[in-house]
Each structure stands twice: as structure tokens, then as C-alpha cells.
Design an enzyme around this catalytic site. Structure first.
Site, PDB file in Angstrom:
ATOM      1  N   SER A 123     -24.940 -23.673 -20.098  1.00  0.00           N
ATOM      2  CA  SER A 123     -25.767 -24.718 -20.700  1.00  0.00           C
ATOM      3  C   SER A 123     -26.981 -25.197 -19.793  1.00  0.00           C
ATOM      4  CB  SER A 123     -24.821 -26.175 -20.746  1.00  0.00           C
ATOM      5  OG  SER A 123     -24.432 -26.410 -19.724  1.00  0.00           O
ATOM      6  N   GLY A 140       2.292   1.663  -3.755  1.00  0.00           N
ATOM      7  CA  GLY A 140       1.032   1.862  -4.609  1.00  0.00           C
ATOM      8  C   GLY A 140       0.527   3.254  -4.502  1.00  0.00           C
ATOM      9  N   GLN A 141       0.193   3.755  -3.116  1.00  0.00           N
ATOM     10  CA  GLN A 141      -0.092   4.991  -2.773  1.00  0.00           C
ATOM     11  C   GLN A 141       0.602   6.001  -2.992  1.00  0.00           C
ATOM     12  OE1 GLN A 141      -3.037   5.305   0.589  1.00  0.00           O
ATOM     13  NE2 GLN A 141      -3.491   2.969   0.525  1.00  0.00           N
ATOM     14  N   GLY A 142       1.927   5.802  -2.517  1.00  0.00           N
ATOM     15  CA  GLY A 142       3.002   6.898  -2.662  1.00  0.00           C
ATOM     16  C   GLY A 142       3.328   7.199  -4.140  1.00  0.00           C
ATOM     17  N   HIS A 191      -6.406   0.686   6.800  1.00  0.00           N
ATOM     18  CA  HIS A 191      -7.231  -0.402   7.400  1.00  0.00           C
ATOM     19  C   HIS A 191      -7.513   0.016   8.979  1.00  0.00           C
ATOM     20  CE1 HIS A 191      -7.715  -4.337   7.954  1.00  0.00           C
ATOM     21  NE2 HIS A 191      -6.610  -4.844   8.318  1.00  0.00           N
ATOM     22  N   LYS A 199      15.718   3.481   7.939  1.00  0.00           N
ATOM     23  CA  LYS A 199      16.993   3.953   6.727  1.00  0.00           C
ATOM     24  C   LYS A 199      17.760   2.814   6.669  1.00  0.00           C
ATOM     25  CE  LYS A 199      20.629   7.139   6.592  1.00  0.00           C
ATOM     26  NZ  LYS A 199      21.100   8.350   7.139  1.00  0.00           N
ATOM     27  N   GLU A 205     -11.064 -11.820   3.478  1.00  0.00           N
ATOM     28  CA  GLU A 205      -9.651 -12.592   3.546  1.00  0.00           C
ATOM     29  C   GLU A 205      -9.878 -13.879   3.860  1.00  0.00           C
ATOM     30  OE1 GLU A 205      -7.018  -8.460   3.964  1.00  0.00           O
ATOM     31  OE2 GLU A 205      -7.081  -9.934   5.566  1.00  0.00           O
ATOM     32  N   GLN A 217       0.849  -1.195  -0.090  1.00  0.00           N
ATOM     33  CA  GLN A 217      -0.106  -0.141   0.142  1.00  0.00           C
ATOM     34  C   GLN A 217       0.892   1.206  -0.026  1.00  0.00           C
ATOM     35  OE1 GLN A 217      -3.183   0.509  -0.573  1.00  0.00           O
ATOM     36  NE2 GLN A 217      -3.770  -1.544  -0.645  1.00  0.00           N
TER      37      GLN A 217
END
Length: 357
Positions: A277, A51-53, A131, A69, A219, A48
Site C-alpha cells: 500500500s 541429514g547429510q548421512g 563449519h 556406542k 546467527e 547435520q
């Protein structure tokens, strides 16, 4: 001034009216104007955070990333264009610099690092989650909403990897949004704008508790747990009755994932029942209630286990064990070595798209 191009929609979902917010409610320029004085700090660079960043960065917002770091996530972030000291910092530095702090660390890390992060979540800031876990199960995580801070949630209905892929394709995952604490009086509009900025297609309202309950339930249910159990049970019966691995896999998984599920996703189960069918139609109509009756008690038990905190506590306990990675690998290897999924590897290799030269 910021002008909204269209109003929110109230749509009929199976007989219930719900509000939805669309990407068109927040055009890119409106989003840029809205956050022009903000620094958005993304804590964590897992699926996350990644992707978000990246989506926030590509949308032109002032976004920074905070991770340990020189750790694995730090190195990944550097490889993807984040620059140490410019838009890549330690978790503490990013939390301090951010006016909007996106806490996208894992559930266990949110618990463990909250004492480190909390001093930097000062009045006037916005604390954002994807979340509802940490806030809802605060007795287990000890994460409580700080005073003087807006606390919001935007939860994409899929992985951060999918969120990023669809964003690059000009599409978007649906996301749920919630407000736990609205100190500024603007938390609702801010989370809508953030939801669009991270790449959501449309947004619908929930609460922190309902988000995490439905997420953990799903989930463990039809998204992963139950479907794996059903696949295995059907496959094992076919094998016990003398069917070959390739036939058992094709009739259990391959036809479902490659033919039927995409059609159900595109057109609905009602369309599927009306367009198969006669033999398949009759069998599905006769047997679906039996499966419903057999599984309903299990799903009721599952929801209660989620709601009463049993599932969250187990997840936190398991993830906190010193040998977690090693024991997890044993469990995953068991799945990898199961005949059904070894057969599946061969079946997938035979798909025409995987044989292009």
C-alpha cells in the site's frame, strides 16, 4: 571415464561475478562413479550428521556413521536403519574405516574428541567439515589440519533437518564450499561432488574463516539474535500503548512470517516495496534508514566479536560447563514463558491449517 555434463557458471551477484556449481554438474551416476572406491564416514548424528548421512545413503553411496556406542545418537541411528557392525560404528572405528571423514560433531565435541580422532586421519584421506569453526579457531580448539590430508568444507545454509526435508522433496539447500588444504590436487572437485551428494541445490565458494565468521555473525544477527530483539521491542511498545497481545503479535510476528517474509524470499525486498500500500510504502521508505543507522554500530561490534574469537570462546566455555544443559534450559524457558511467544502459540493454533478435522 567421468564426463561433466555442463560447465560451471559465473553469475552476476549484485555487480560481482562469482562461480557457482549446480547439481546438474554432478549427475547421480557421475557421483556414484566418482566415489565408487570410497567409504564416507559421518562422525556425529546431530542435525547435520543425520541429514547429510541419510541423503548420502539414499544417493547410493557407501556411507557409515560413527557415534558413541549405545548413546542417544546411536539409538536414533539404529531406529533410522543404520546397522551396528555394518554401517554404524563407534567414532574411532568409523574414522579408521573412512577414506573420507565427515567431522559433523558439535563444535565443542570436535575440540574435545580431536585427540581421539586425529590418529585415524592418515595421509591420503579427506577430512571434511560443515563449519569452519574448528580449523579457524585452532588456538581454542587445537584442531589443526593433519599433514598429507585434503581438508575441505561444505556448509549447507540451513539446518540438517531442512537439508533432509528438501532432499526428500526433490529440492536442495544452497551450500558454501571451501578448500583449506589440497594435497591430492583433487580437493576442489571432491568437495563439489560431496556437496551435491549430501543434497545441496547449488554451491558457492568461500573460505573456512569467511564461512564461520558469516555463520556466527548471521546467527547472532538477523537470523536469530537481532530478529528476536526487534520482535520483542516492537511487541513491548505496542503492549505498553494498550494493544492486546493478539494484536501486538499479529502486527509484529504473524504478518511478517506468514505474509511478508515469504514474499521477500520469493520476489525480493524491492518487489515488496513496489507492491504494498502507498501508506506502508511511504513509512518503510522513511524509516528503514533510521533502523539501519541505529543498528549498524551494533553489527560492526558483533562482527569484530566474532572475528577476534570472543564469540567462539564464549560458546566453547558455556558448552563445556558441567551444568550447561540445566542452565540452557533456564534460558530457553525464559523465552518460552515470554508473553510474546505464549501469545504466538495461541495465534498459531488459530491458523486454518491447524484446525483441520
Amino acid at each position: 571415464s567421468i564426463q561433466q555434463t555442463r560447465g560451471i557458471k559465473t553469475l552476476n551477484f549484485g555487480g560481482s561475478l562469482e562461480k557457482v556449481y549446480e547439481r546438474s554438474d554432478w549427475p547421480k551416476q557421475k557421483v556414484l562413479d566418482y566415489f565408487k572406491n570410497d567409504t564416507i564416514a559421518v562422525l556425529g548424528y546431530g542435525p547435520q550428521g543425520h541429514g547429510q548421512g541419510l541423503n548420502l545413503r539414499d544417493n547410493g553411496l557407501n556411507v557409515i556413521v560413527g557415534v558413541r556406542k549405545d548413546g542417544r545418537s546411536w539409538k536414533k541411528a539404529v531406529a533410522e536403519g543404520w546397522v551396528p557392525g555394518k554401517n554404524l560404528f563407534t567414532i574411532e572405528e568409523a574414522a579408521d574405516k573412512g577414506s573420507i571423514v565427515l567431522n559433523l560433531l558439535s563444535d565443542a565435541a570436535q575440540r574435545d574428541l580431536w585427540p581421539t580422532i586425529k590418529p585415524f586421519i592418515t595421509p591420503g584421506k579427506t577430512l571434511y567439515f560443515s563449519h569452519g569453526f574448528a580449523i579457524t579457531y585452532k588456538e581454542q580448539t587445537h584442531v589443526e589440519a593433519p599433514a598429507g590430508v585434503d581438508v575441505v568444507l561444505c556448509a549447507p545454509k540451513g539446518s540438517g533437518t531442512t537439508l533432509r526435508t528438501l532432499f526428500l522433496e526433490g529440492k536442495g539447500l544452497n551450500s558454501s564450499i571451501a578448500v583449506f588444504q589440497d594435497v591430492s590436487g583433487k580437493a576442489h572437485e571432491r568437495v563439489q561432488a560431496l556437496g551435491v551428494a549430501i543434497g545441496s541445490g547449488y554451491l558457492y565458494e568461500t573460505t573456512f574463516a569467511k564461512e564461520v565468521y558469516s555463520d556466527l555473525y548471521g546467527e547472532r544477527g538477523v537470523l536469530m539474535g537481532a530478529i528476536n530483539g526487534l520482535f520483542r521491542a516492537q511487541y513491548d511498545v505496542l503492549r505498553a500503548q494498550g494493544h492486546s497481545p493478539s494484536e501486538a503479535f499479529n502486527e509484529t510476528v504473524e504478518e511478517a512470517t506468514q505474509s511478508l517474509y515469504p514474499l521477500i524470499g520469493a520476489k525480493g525486498m524491492d518487489w515488496m516495496y513496489a507492491n504494498c500500500s502507498v501508506t506502508a510504502q511511504r513509512g518503510a521508505l522513511d524509516w528503514h534508514q533510521k533502523f539501519y543507522d541505529a543498528s549498524l554500530p551494533v553489527f560492526k561490534d558483533l562482527y569484530e566479536s566474532v572475528k577476534n574469537g570472543t564469540e567462539s570462546q564464549r560458546a566453547l566455555d558455556k558448552n563445556s560447563q558441567p551444568d550447561y544443559r540445566e542452565s540452557l534450559e533456564v534460558e530457553l524457558e525464559e523465552i518460552r514463558q515470554a508473553e510474546i511467544w505464549r501469545a504466538g502459540e495461541t495465534v498459531r493454533s488459530l491458523r486454518p491449517e491447524n484446525n483441520k478435522k
